[in-house]
Enzyme design. Structure first.
Site, PDB file in Angstrom:
ATOM      1  N   GLY A  47     -41.343  64.023 -65.689  1.00 28.90           N
ATOM      2  CA  GLY A  47     -40.322  63.586 -65.249  1.00 28.90           C
ATOM      3  C   GLY A  47     -39.697  63.472 -64.112  1.00 28.90           C
ATOM      4  CD  GLU A  63     -37.380  60.141 -64.721  1.00 27.75           C
ATOM      5  OE1 GLU A  63     -38.998  59.751 -64.816  1.00 27.75           O
ATOM      6  OE2 GLU A  63     -36.235  59.868 -63.925  1.00 27.75           O
ATOM      7  CD  GLU A  67     -42.435  59.893 -64.559  1.00 31.35           C
ATOM      8  OE1 GLU A  67     -42.830  61.005 -65.051  1.00 31.35           O
ATOM      9  OE2 GLU A  67     -41.381  59.922 -63.235  1.00 31.35           O
ATOM     10  CG  ASP A  86     -42.218  68.572 -53.016  1.00 36.12           C
ATOM     11  OD1 ASP A  86     -42.454  68.805 -51.531  1.00 36.12           O
ATOM     12  OD2 ASP A  86     -41.995  68.244 -54.024  1.00 36.12           O
ATOM     13  CD  GLU A 119     -56.506  58.771 -64.354  1.00 37.29           C
ATOM     14  OE1 GLU A 119     -57.639  59.428 -64.968  1.00 37.29           O
ATOM     15  OE2 GLU A 119     -56.672  59.279 -63.397  1.00 37.29           O
TER      16      GLU A 119
END
Length: 153
Positions: A47, A63, A67, A86, A119
């Protein structure tokens, strides 16, 4: 437009409210796709930030494709998450507001198309590793107990 880059150019690393979308789907083997994030070298749900002019739905579709290489559509709203903080390795601070969706796979094959992803891997729910932050941990908790009622945290 890269909204975060634009707004950070004005406020620097100061704590700001940022709007994000994340989502998950369960593949035919009953596993969930996670993204190992470049910024913190940890796993999380794919996201990202909502750009100016985008809806939540448009943002998660964009998104997720950026990704993961996968085309998805929104199936259900799982929750709205707002009381979090955060900190990022570059010194940025934020109160992330996130919308978390159950998604449905439409098309495509997994591929890493951007620098944000180290990954991509499918995990059984009981095998999901430590996640990037408390917000993503709450996403996981809520998807496990989702019964059609939207969670607000």
């Amino acid at each position: 437009m890269d909204y975060i880059k634009w707004i950070r150019g004005k406020v620097g690393n100061e704590k700001i409210i940022l709007n994000f979308v994340s989502g998950y789907f369960i593949n035919t083997e009953g596993k969930i796709l996670l993204q190992k994030r470049n910024d913190k070298n940890m796993w999380g749900f794919p996201g990202g930030a909502i750009e100016l002019g985008e809806s939540f739905e448009e943002a998660i579709i964009r998104e997720y494709f950026e990704e993961t290489g996968l085309c998805v559509k929104v199936k259900s709203l799982i929750g709205i998450y707002s009381k979090y903080e955060d900190n990022y390795p570059n010194g940025d601070e934020a109160q992330p507001l996130s919308i978390f969706f159950e998604l449905e796979y439409v098309d495509g094959e997994i591929s890493i198309k951007d620098e944000e992803t180290i990954e991509l891997r499918y995990f059984a729910v009981e095998e999901i590793p430590n996640l990037v932050n408390k917000q993503h941990e709450d996403f996981l908790c809520d998807l496990k107990r989702f019964n059609g009622q939207v969670f607000i945290r």
